[in-house]
Design a protein around this motif. Structure first.
Motif, PDB file in Angstrom:
ATOM      1  N   GLU A 191       0.816  -1.207   0.038  1.00  0.00           N
ATOM      2  CA  GLU A 191      -0.124   0.082   0.252  1.00  0.00           C
ATOM      3  C   GLU A 191       0.695   1.104   0.083  1.00  0.00           C
ATOM      4  OE1 GLU A 191      -3.494   2.044   2.883  1.00  0.00           O
ATOM      5  OE2 GLU A 191      -2.447   0.323   3.308  1.00  0.00           O
ATOM      6  N   LEU A 192       0.644   2.159  -0.990  1.00  0.00           N
ATOM      7  CA  LEU A 192       1.371   3.453  -1.137  1.00  0.00           C
ATOM      8  C   LEU A 192       0.677   4.347   0.047  1.00  0.00           C
ATOM      9  CD1 LEU A 192       1.835   3.514  -4.961  1.00  0.00           C
ATOM     10  CD2 LEU A 192       3.435   2.539  -3.147  1.00  0.00           C
ATOM     11  N   VAL A 193       1.729   4.985   0.761  1.00  0.00           N
ATOM     12  CA  VAL A 193       1.204   6.032   1.913  1.00  0.00           C
ATOM     13  C   VAL A 193       2.208   7.135   1.796  1.00  0.00           C
ATOM     14  CG1 VAL A 193      -0.091   4.417   3.042  1.00  0.00           C
ATOM     15  CG2 VAL A 193       2.301   4.994   3.681  1.00  0.00           C
ATOM     16  N   ASP A 194       1.740   8.112   2.387  1.00  0.00           N
ATOM     17  CA  ASP A 194       2.746   9.260   2.570  1.00  0.00           C
ATOM     18  C   ASP A 194       3.833   8.949   3.606  1.00  0.00           C
ATOM     19  OD1 ASP A 194       1.069  11.028   1.162  1.00  0.00           O
ATOM     20  OD2 ASP A 194       0.013  11.741   3.104  1.00  0.00           O
ATOM     21  N   ARG A 195       4.911   9.316   3.213  1.00  0.00           N
ATOM     22  CA  ARG A 195       6.162   9.224   3.980  1.00  0.00           C
ATOM     23  C   ARG A 195       6.189   9.910   5.397  1.00  0.00           C
ATOM     24  NH1 ARG A 195      11.319   7.043   3.928  1.00  0.00           N
ATOM     25  NH2 ARG A 195      11.024   6.487   1.595  1.00  0.00           N
ATOM     26  N   ASP A 221       7.982  14.067  22.099  1.00  0.00           N
ATOM     27  CA  ASP A 221       9.468  14.018  22.197  1.00  0.00           C
ATOM     28  C   ASP A 221       9.917  12.427  22.517  1.00  0.00           C
ATOM     29  OD1 ASP A 221      10.028  16.468  21.970  1.00  0.00           O
ATOM     30  OD2 ASP A 221       9.977  17.105  23.994  1.00  0.00           O
ATOM     31  N   ASP A 222       8.810  11.675  22.960  1.00  0.00           N
ATOM     32  CA  ASP A 222       9.198  10.161  23.196  1.00  0.00           C
ATOM     33  C   ASP A 222       8.911   9.388  21.754  1.00  0.00           C
ATOM     34  OD1 ASP A 222       9.734  10.559  25.841  1.00  0.00           O
ATOM     35  OD2 ASP A 222       7.607  10.697  26.216  1.00  0.00           O
ATOM     36  N   ALA A 223       8.662  10.178  20.677  1.00  0.00           N
ATOM     37  CA  ALA A 223       8.112   9.264  19.565  1.00  0.00           C
ATOM     38  C   ALA A 223       9.444   8.716  18.892  1.00  0.00           C
ATOM     39  CB  ALA A 223       7.360  10.135  18.374  1.00  0.00           C
ATOM     40  N   LYS A 224       9.460   7.588  18.182  1.00  0.00           N
ATOM     41  CA  LYS A 224      10.591   7.208  17.461  1.00  0.00           C
ATOM     42  C   LYS A 224      10.304   6.949  16.001  1.00  0.00           C
ATOM     43  CE  LYS A 224      12.893   6.488  21.354  1.00  0.00           C
ATOM     44  NZ  LYS A 224      14.111   7.417  21.597  1.00  0.00           N
ATOM     45  N   PRO A 225      11.203   7.401  15.224  1.00  0.00           N
ATOM     46  CA  PRO A 225      12.292   8.323  15.559  1.00  0.00           C
ATOM     47  C   PRO A 225      11.889   9.728  15.668  1.00  0.00           C
ATOM     48  CG  PRO A 225      12.332   8.036  13.066  1.00  0.00           C
ATOM     49  CD  PRO A 225      11.200   7.179  13.811  1.00  0.00           C
ATOM     50  N   LYS A 226      12.601  10.482  16.432  1.00  0.00           N
ATOM     51  CA  LYS A 226      12.194  11.710  16.798  1.00  0.00           C
ATOM     52  C   LYS A 226      12.046  12.788  15.388  1.00  0.00           C
ATOM     53  CE  LYS A 226      13.980  13.826  20.574  1.00  0.00           C
ATOM     54  NZ  LYS A 226      14.539  14.722  21.470  1.00  0.00           N
ATOM     55  N   TYR A 227      13.189  12.307  14.714  1.00  0.00           N
ATOM     56  CA  TYR A 227      13.349  13.124  13.284  1.00  0.00           C
ATOM     57  C   TYR A 227      13.559  12.139  12.213  1.00  0.00           C
ATOM     58  CZ  TYR A 227      14.636  17.555  15.334  1.00  0.00           C
ATOM     59  OH  TYR A 227      14.385  18.888  16.182  1.00  0.00           O
ATOM     60  N   LEU A 228      12.577  12.155  11.193  1.00  0.00           N
ATOM     61  CA  LEU A 228      12.688  11.452   9.846  1.00  0.00           C
ATOM     62  C   LEU A 228      13.085  12.294   8.847  1.00  0.00           C
ATOM     63  CD1 LEU A 228      11.994   8.741   8.865  1.00  0.00           C
ATOM     64  CD2 LEU A 228       9.553   9.764   8.568  1.00  0.00           C
ATOM     65  N   ASN A 229      14.132  11.968   8.103  1.00  0.00           N
ATOM     66  CA  ASN A 229      14.541  12.715   6.638  1.00  0.00           C
ATOM     67  C   ASN A 229      14.001  12.109   5.440  1.00  0.00           C
ATOM     68  OD1 ASN A 229      15.921  14.872   8.050  1.00  0.00           O
ATOM     69  ND2 ASN A 229      17.781  13.868   8.153  1.00  0.00           N
ATOM     70  N   SER A 230      14.030  12.896   4.580  1.00  0.00           N
ATOM     71  CA  SER A 230      13.745  12.093   3.151  1.00  0.00           C
ATOM     72  C   SER A 230      14.834  11.239   2.896  1.00  0.00           C
ATOM     73  CB  SER A 230      13.839  13.205   2.065  1.00  0.00           C
ATOM     74  OG  SER A 230      12.660  14.221   2.087  1.00  0.00           O
ATOM     75  N   PRO A 231      14.551  10.058   2.229  1.00  0.00           N
ATOM     76  CA  PRO A 231      15.649   9.216   1.580  1.00  0.00           C
ATOM     77  C   PRO A 231      16.781   9.990   0.847  1.00  0.00           C
ATOM     78  CG  PRO A 231      13.686   8.405   0.887  1.00  0.00           C
ATOM     79  CD  PRO A 231      13.478   9.652   1.438  1.00  0.00           C
ATOM     80  N   GLU A 232      17.885   9.419   0.555  1.00  0.00           N
ATOM     81  CA  GLU A 232      18.671   9.992  -0.371  1.00  0.00           C
ATOM     82  C   GLU A 232      18.257   9.351  -1.891  1.00  0.00           C
ATOM     83  OE1 GLU A 232      22.744   8.988   0.266  1.00  0.00           O
ATOM     84  OE2 GLU A 232      22.673  10.652   2.005  1.00  0.00           O
ATOM     85  N   TYR A 233      18.403  10.450  -2.805  1.00  0.00           N
ATOM     86  CA  TYR A 233      17.919  10.100  -4.200  1.00  0.00           C
ATOM     87  C   TYR A 233      19.084  11.105  -4.883  1.00  0.00           C
ATOM     88  CZ  TYR A 233      15.032  14.487  -4.391  1.00  0.00           C
ATOM     89  OH  TYR A 233      14.572  15.768  -4.262  1.00  0.00           O
ATOM     90  N   GLU A 234      18.899  11.244  -6.520  1.00  0.00           N
ATOM     91  CA  GLU A 234      19.513  11.895  -6.986  1.00  0.00           C
ATOM     92  C   GLU A 234      19.801  13.335  -6.642  1.00  0.00           C
ATOM     93  OE1 GLU A 234      17.255   9.619 -10.371  1.00  0.00           O
ATOM     94  OE2 GLU A 234      17.063  10.137  -8.088  1.00  0.00           O
ATOM     95  N   LEU A 235      18.963  14.020  -6.001  1.00  0.00           N
ATOM     96  CA  LEU A 235      19.211  15.604  -5.782  1.00  0.00           C
ATOM     97  C   LEU A 235      19.451  15.754  -4.393  1.00  0.00           C
ATOM     98  CD1 LEU A 235      16.357  17.171  -7.467  1.00  0.00           C
ATOM     99  CD2 LEU A 235      18.673  16.967  -8.271  1.00  0.00           C
ATOM    100  N   PHE A 236      19.390  14.655  -3.427  1.00  0.00           N
ATOM    101  CA  PHE A 236      19.442  14.690  -2.015  1.00  0.00           C
ATOM    102  C   PHE A 236      20.533  13.703  -1.548  1.00  0.00           C
ATOM    103  CE2 PHE A 236      17.846  13.828   2.291  1.00  0.00           C
ATOM    104  CZ  PHE A 236      18.378  14.917   3.008  1.00  0.00           C
ATOM    105  N   HIS A 237      21.579  14.109  -1.025  1.00  0.00           N
ATOM    106  CA  HIS A 237      22.835  13.459  -0.449  1.00  0.00           C
ATOM    107  C   HIS A 237      23.118  13.960   0.868  1.00  0.00           C
ATOM    108  CE1 HIS A 237      23.166  10.945  -4.182  1.00  0.00           C
ATOM    109  NE2 HIS A 237      23.147  12.413  -4.745  1.00  0.00           N
ATOM    110  N   LYS A 238      22.734  13.498   2.003  1.00  0.00           N
ATOM    111  CA  LYS A 238      22.917  14.220   3.238  1.00  0.00           C
ATOM    112  C   LYS A 238      24.388  14.509   3.491  1.00  0.00           C
ATOM    113  CE  LYS A 238      21.050  10.589   5.451  1.00  0.00           C
ATOM    114  NZ  LYS A 238      20.336   9.752   6.460  1.00  0.00           N
ATOM    115  N   GLY A 239      25.211  13.806   3.250  1.00  0.00           N
ATOM    116  CA  GLY A 239      26.556  14.150   3.614  1.00  0.00           C
ATOM    117  C   GLY A 239      27.135  15.200   2.567  1.00  0.00           C
TER     118      GLY A 239
END
Length: 601
Positions: A191-195, A221-239
């Protein structure tokens, strides 16, 4: 990338290098050139010059130089293709088909940019204007984030329902495949859902300010994960990216200093406090690529990570990465394990500004205090080990002034003489790690021909003649000149020959754009900035004669030394042989020193 040389020539003629560089560096006219403070190294006296006549720039302090293409590539950290595209758009010149075909703005990547821009606007609307965003709005306000800051950073909210954003974007013409590929949707058991669901949304932009990803913060504040980033793809490389770099670059460049933080909320709080030079890593340790991004705009980086154990370890790693990149790290002394966001909320913006100016450690001071915090003070062995670690650190990383200062402190703390500590420190002394080449070691490119001496000066003049004159280059090639006084000069001469054969008659600035090696670019730009004498074949022949004289003088010294050694050893035969060789070299030198007219006869 295959860009027609005629198109590059057109851009060179259309673009005013002074106008472009003035957007980054304040320039003032000085004679026929413009001068300013170099954006590539820290200086108080201007040594950065721009020549409108030759359309080149050169820094006589650090050696940086090139054309407008090189300047934009270095200052913006972009590729040649992106630079050409940027300048063409600036001049209103249509791109050639070959550049369109290889330009980074492919239709697919354009869709990814468009869908992120549209999603950011939708998330922001939900936060600021709907009942669904009220809880998130109150959460941000409770953390001291103003509505103005929310608008400036285009903060948003992703509702908890599973397909709201995906359905909206599909209605706007984006396919499920696009949404999955760029990380806005995810496949959960078929099932496709919003990330992003039930989270505060923080847009992440590239250097040009185009949104390419999102960070999402849980309201609990107790939620896991506290922060969630977009996954890496052609335009987004975290490093390879830094949060807020597109907004902060102007202030960083102006101050020659960046404030490096650990998280999005820290950047928001600091920016709201009026400090514009703050950036943050994207959930990873600082990388070499991120350090290079900062190096393009500044010389010093203030590390203001969280004051907890994880922040301490991250600071130690960041210090190493920044120093390896040639940057000067200093560390903000945050009290009681606080992060910048918490400190500003507790003490206010002005208190944080005072800390930035009054409460920082040098890298060495921080590392010493870090060692102190982890030392075993209860035993004599633990105290001795701490002292040895500090002395090793001072020997390997501290300047002489900082060594003296710290040794005096250690002397009082451990009741040992400074001389005793110095003697112990010398045992750890090793050749210092070179973070960047000392200027005197790179004199062959840093010095202009006018500043060079002796053989190097003649060698540089030969290079300069080949750069400015097609006739001089052809003369040198006919005479078979392939080696000059310095290996770097020889390497550049080879490139000049190739360029002159492939593109005869081109202006010298065109040569700079085909060079890739940084040292060769610096050497060539220094040659282009120096005013050459009137170049002729006769002048080139005089240079070659002078170079040969230098060679003969060196050979004469070696033969005279060998002659003296043979006489001292009583070797009559060797002495006679060396005497004959010395006399032959002297006769050759005497002939070469005669006026040119006598040589012609």
């Amino acid at each position: 990338m295959n860009v027609p040389e005629t198109f590059i020539d057109t851009l060179r003629q259309k673009v005013d290098i002074v106008e472009v560089i003035s957007e980054y560096v304040p320039l003032r006219k000085s004679g026929r050139s413009y001068v300013g403070l170099c954006p590539f190294h820290n200086e108080r006296t201007p040594s950065f010059s721009v020549s409108p006549e030759r359309q080149v720039y050169h820094c006589f302090g650090c050696g940086a130089g090139g054309t407008v293409f090189r300047f934009l590539m270095d200052i913006e950290g972009i590729s040649f293709a992106e630079t050409v595209t940027l300048l063409a758009e600036r001049c209103g010149i249509p791109l050639p088909d070959s550049l369109h075909a290889s330009a980074p703005r492919s239709p697919k990547l354009e869709r990814y940019r468009q869908v992120h821009d549209l999603a950011a606007k939708a998330f922001n609307h939900i936060l600021m204007n709907t009942d669904a965003g009220v809880q998130a709005l109150h959460y941000l306000l409770s953390r001291g984030i103003s509505r103005t800051t929310m608008a400036n950073f285009q903060l948003g909210y992703a509702p908890p329902s599973g397909r709201a954003m995906m359905s909206f974007l599909q209605q706007k013409g984006f396919s499920a495949e696009d949404l999955i590929a760029c990380g806005l949707a995810v496949d959960l058991g078929g099932e496709l859902v919003d990330r992003f669901r039930g989270r505060v949304i923080i847009p992440i932009a590239d250097r040009r300010g185009q949104i390419v990803a999102f960070g999402a913060r849980a309201l609990d504040d107790d939620a896991k994960p506290k922060y969630l980033n977009s996954p890496e793809y052609e335009l987004f490389h975290k490093g390879r990216m830094l949060f807020n770099i597109h907004r902060a670059r102007k202030a960083i460049r102006r101050e020659r200093r960046a404030l490096l933080l650990e998280g999005y909320m820290d950047v928001l709080a600091v920016a709201q406090a009026g400090i514009e030079s703050a950036v943050a890593t994207l959930g990873t340790s600082l990388t070499e690529e991120q350090a290079q991004l900062l190096k393009a705009d500044c010389d010093k980086v203030v590390i203001a990570y969280d004051g907890d154990e994880a922040g301490r370890k991250a600071t130690v790693r960041a210090i190493d990465v920044l120093e390896q990149a040639g940057l000067t790290p200093v560390v903000l002394r945050l009290p009681d394990g606080m992060d910048p966001d918490e400190y500003i909320r507790a003490h206010g913006a002005r208190a944080f500004e005072r800390m930035l100016s009054e409460s920082t450690w040098t890298a060495v001071q921080f590392l010493i205090e870090d060692m102190r915090a982890r030392a075993e003070w209860v035993s004599p062995a633990g105290r001795t080990e701490f002292l040895r670690q500090v002395l090793r650190l001072l020997a390997e990383r501290a300047s002489p002034v900082e060594q003296e200062y710290q040794l005096r402190n250690l002397s009082q703390e451990f009741n040992l003489s400074v001389e005793t500590l110095k003697e112990e420190m010398r045992a750890f002394a090793k050749p210092l790690r070179r973070r960047s080449p000392p200027r005197e070691e790179v004199a062959p490119w840093a010095n202009s021909p006018r500043a060079a001496k002796g053989k190097d000066q003649v060698s540089l003049r030969i290079l300069q003649a080949a750069l400015f004159s097609q006739e001089a280059a052809e003369c040198l090639m006919e005479k078979g000149v392939t080696e000059l006084a310095h290996p770097l000069h020889t390497a550049l001469l080879s490139h000049v020959y190739s360029w002159r054969l492939e593109q005869p008659g081109q202006p010298p600035s065109a040569f700079l754009d085909r060079l890739e090696d940084e040292e060769l670019v610096r050497l060539a730009s220094s040659l282009l900035f120096d005013e050459p004498p009137e170049i002729s074949v006769e002048l080139v022949e005089d240079y070659l004669r002078a170079l040969e004289l230098f060679r003969l003088e060196q050979e004469l010294k070696e033969k005279v030394r060998a002659w003296n050694e043979a006489e001292a050893a009583g070797d009559v035969e060797k002495s006679r042989e060396m005497k004959l060789q010395v006399e032959w070299i002297q006769s050759q030198m005497a002939t070469m020193k005669q006026p040119r007219a006598l040589h012609a006869e």
